[in-house]
Design a protein around this motif. Sequence first.
Motif: not given
Length: 426
Positions: A123-124, A128-130, A135-141, A195-197
Motif C-alpha cells: 500500500l505504501l 508513492t505513485l500518487l 527524484v531523477n524521474g523515479a517516485s520512490r519516497w 515507480q520505476p525501480n
Amino acid sequence: MGPILFPFALSGSVTSRTRTRPAASRAEPASQLGDDSRLTWAQWPAEARLLLGLVAIWCLAGLLILTSASWWVAAREMGDPAYYLKRQAIWMIPSWGLLWLAICTPLRRWLRLAGPAVLVGALLIAATLLAGTTVNGASRWLVIGPIQIQPSELVKPFIVLQGASLFAHWKRIGLDQKVLWLGIFSVLLLLILKQPNLSTAALTGLLLWALALAAGLPMLLMVGTAVAGGLIGTASILINEYQRIRVVSFLNPWQDAQGDGYQLVQSLLAIGSGGLLGEGFGLSTQKLQYLPIQSTDFIFAVFAEEFGYVGSLVALIFLLLFGFVGLRVALSSRSNQQRLVAIGCISLLVGQSILNIAVASGAMPTTGLPLPMVSYGGNSLLASLITAGLLIRCSLESAHGHAPPRKRQRRPDPPHTAGVNPAPIG
C-alpha cells in the motif's frame, strides 16, 4: 549479563516418594522457555557471536568509507563536511535498536507479522505513485515531516519472512493460499516496476525465486518463473527510455563518455586509479565532484580507489566469510522456515552487496541498489540491520531450539493399597 536464575516454590511436606532433582537440571534452559534474550553471551552459539561481530565491523567500516566518500561534497554543498556522517550515525541508533529487537523476538512472532507488513508495504509503494517525491524521474519516497520513507527498501526483510513462510509449507497449504500470496508478490513487483525501480524489483524477484528454489519447488515451475521474470524485465527496459539508455551505455560506456556513459566511466577510472594498494584513506580524487552519486550507488568505486586491489579483495573475502557463516546457520536450522529465513537473509545482504559492486565495476548495467550498511541512507540501513538481526535470531534458535519444557512424569505408586504396609517377608 549475570547468571540465569529460575525460582522454584516448594510447598507441603516431602514424602518418602519425592525425589530431589539434580542441581544441574532444576532450571530449564532459557532457550527452551522461549526467552533467548536472557542467554548470557557465553551461551550464544559461535555463529551468532561471529555474525554480530561481523555486522559491527561492517557498520563501523561503512561509516569510515562514507566519511571519506562524502566529506568533499558535503563541505561544498551543505557547508558541513560531516553532514552525511552525522545523519548516518543518527540513523544507526534506531537501526541497531531494531537489530537487537529482531534478535530478542522469537522468529514465530516475526513470521506472524510478515504477512500484514507485506500488505502495508504494498500500500505504501502504491502511495508513492500518487503522492511520492520524484527524484531523477523515479517516485520512490514518501515524505513524512523531516523523514523520507522508501517503502521498497523497508519491506525487504518482511518479503524474506513471508516468502519463507509460504514456500516452507508449499506442499501442505491449499491452492487458494498459493494463488493469493503469489498474486500479492506479483502486484508488489509490478508496483515497484511502476515507480520505476527495475533494480529493486529484480532483486526482490530473485530473492523470492531463490527461496522457492531452496524450498525444493518443481524445477519446471522454477524455469517458467525465471523465463517470465526475464520477459517482464525486458519489457520494462523497452518501455522506459532511461533504463534502455543505461543498458546501451553499459555495453560501451566510452562511446559517450561525457553523456550517458559518464557515471560508469568515472567509476572505472576510480577503480583503475587505485592500483594494487590504493591512494590511501581519504585521498580519492574521483570523489571531488567527478564521480556522481559517490556516497550511495558508486561508493565502492571510492573505496577501491583508496584501498586498491588488495582492499577490494579483502572486502570480497569479508562478504564470503559472512555468507559462509550464514550458510552454516541455514544448514543447522531445525525447521524449513528457519532455514529459508536464513537463506533469504544471506541472499539479501550478500547478494545486494555483490550487485552493487558489479555495477560499480561495470559487470552489469547501472542500477540504484545501495551497498548495505555502507551507502548513505537511513531506510537501507534500517532494512539491512533488521535482516542481520533475523539471521542472528535464526542462529540462536538453531542452536538452542524452542521446544517447550517437558514435564517430569510422576512415577506410579506401588501396586499395594495406599496407607497399608506390605506384609513383612519371613
